[in-house]
Design an enzyme around this catalytic site. Sequence first.
Site, PDB file in Angstrom:
ATOM      1  N   CYS A 274       0.880  -1.186   0.000  1.00  0.00           N
ATOM      2  CA  CYS A 274       0.000   0.000   0.000  1.00  0.00           C
ATOM      3  C   CYS A 274       0.905   1.220   0.000  1.00  0.00           C
ATOM      4  CB  CYS A 274      -0.912   0.003   1.222  1.00  0.00           C
ATOM      5  SG  CYS A 274      -1.747  -1.556   1.550  1.00  0.00           S
ATOM      6  N   GLY A 276       1.286   4.318  -1.665  1.00  0.00           N
ATOM      7  CA  GLY A 276       1.063   5.747  -1.782  1.00  0.00           C
ATOM      8  C   GLY A 276       0.978   6.442  -0.424  1.00  0.00           C
ATOM      9  N   PRO A 277       1.483   7.668  -0.332  1.00  0.00           N
ATOM     10  CA  PRO A 277       2.116   8.474  -1.386  1.00  0.00           C
ATOM     11  C   PRO A 277       3.609   8.266  -1.560  1.00  0.00           C
ATOM     12  CG  PRO A 277       1.846   9.805   0.577  1.00  0.00           C
ATOM     13  CD  PRO A 277       1.240   8.458   0.895  1.00  0.00           C
ATOM     14  N   GLY A 278       4.221   7.335  -0.794  1.00  0.00           N
ATOM     15  CA  GLY A 278       5.586   6.948  -1.105  1.00  0.00           C
ATOM     16  C   GLY A 278       6.648   7.259  -0.078  1.00  0.00           C
ATOM     17  N   GLY A 279       6.300   7.835   1.057  1.00  0.00           N
ATOM     18  CA  GLY A 279       7.307   8.159   2.057  1.00  0.00           C
ATOM     19  C   GLY A 279       8.004   6.930   2.608  1.00  0.00           C
ATOM     20  N   ASP A 323      -4.010  -3.586  -7.080  1.00  0.00           N
ATOM     21  CA  ASP A 323      -4.616  -3.853  -5.783  1.00  0.00           C
ATOM     22  C   ASP A 323      -3.707  -4.766  -4.976  1.00  0.00           C
ATOM     23  OD1 ASP A 323      -6.228  -4.663  -3.631  1.00  0.00           O
ATOM     24  OD2 ASP A 323      -8.058  -4.556  -4.831  1.00  0.00           O
ATOM     25  N   CYS A 392      -1.899   4.225  10.932  1.00  0.00           N
ATOM     26  CA  CYS A 392      -1.811   5.485  11.661  1.00  0.00           C
ATOM     27  C   CYS A 392      -3.117   5.665  12.434  1.00  0.00           C
ATOM     28  CB  CYS A 392      -1.568   6.653  10.711  1.00  0.00           C
ATOM     29  SG  CYS A 392      -1.174   8.171  11.603  1.00  0.00           S
TER      30      CYS A 392
END
Length: 454
Positions: A274, A276-279, A323, A392
């Site tokens: 999963c 996104g956004p890529g941090g 997915d 989170c």
Amino acid sequence: MEPRPPKRESAVRMSGPNPRRVAFDAIRAVSAEDAYANIALPKLLSATGLEGRDAALATELTYGTLRSLGTLEAILAAASGRDLDGLQADLVDALCLGAYQLLYTRVPVHAAVSTTVSLVKAAVSPRVSGLTNAVLRKVAARDLDGWTAHLASGDRIADLALRHAHPKWIVEEFDAILGPDELPDALAADNVAPPVHLCAKPGRIDRDDLAAKAGGTPGRWSPYAVYLPGGAPGRIKAVAVGRASVQDEGSQLVATALANAPMDGPDTAWVDLCAGPGGKTALLGSLAAQRGAAVDAVELAPHRADLVAKAAQGLPVTVHTGDGRTFGTSGSADRVLVDAPCSGLGALRRRPEARWRKRPGDVDDLSRLQGELLASALDVVRPGGTVAYVTCSPVRDETVGVVGDLLGRGGVELLAPQWITDSVPESAREGFVQLWPQRHGTDAMFLALLRRTA
């Protein structure tokens, strides 16, 4: 004090750069258009040319008002003797902006009232300026402590929800985890704007070097974290050229914990299901590059997949648009990260409007998806490989409950997350990691480390 439904027509613009008007327009965009404050406000600041102290005031008024909406509306309803749903929507937003100044800032009463009345005359209607003046004068008759005492019901949870501007159901969720002693501190921490955390990408820049160049200080917990006192991190050269990124220290910790988990056998194929956004992908990619490993990053939304590719540019990361529940071949990966979509209740301090948009049913819907993604990760990882399940959110149905269901199916064991728990005090939770803003200065990140055994 439950979340209010979406409503409201678009705001009328008022000429000339004015911090209160910019705040009002940002609040209106959030209310009327379901915009995000962290996107709407910078656009307005840029368009109006506000800088320095004026920009800081607009930011404080926007974020503070949105964060405190439930409490402000309860006080305004009592002060006006009206159901706020019966007032025009843009007037309610203006009243909230004025009440925030009266109750939460040092703006003098006369200034808060008069500037709000002027705003209403220009942006709402001169016909309701008298009502605005009268209501705000009544609000000013008590300070915040006086109003919360006046409106207190005697219900511990409801009164904490009012005092700390959280929907009651969120307070109940946190109370179930923390208990009554620590709960007020956790709610208060959600109302403090967080500092900027940078991540020094391993192999690209040293943390201490980044701290010196950015004018920051090394973080307490992550070996890659730098704390900034403020400013615009995008203007820092290391961030602009991709050697560092903006990333909460808790996110750094949980991603690094996966990379540092002990493992026997091959260790070259890593997956971020999963991404996104890529941090976290970029941090994993930086660590993978130092170890001769590569990362497959999976993201369902094409625009977020583009963000992942940008964040991981120059790293051994291959981005897949798809997915995470159907990605990959069984037993093909050595390490897998599931940074699952979640309610985000652990990052309420970063998203001022989020608490009023969430519903209890959101958690139920997300927990099913989270379980499916974790099951997919445990299929993709090889026997002996490691999965990190991250959210989170501290809420049990998104954390301990999801992991417990998978552990009960067999073929997997729980790993002690000692890389974090040995160095970060009070981070252990039932064999998992749970970080908290009030304890650690991070978002409320949850981590479970799992090993596939069969």
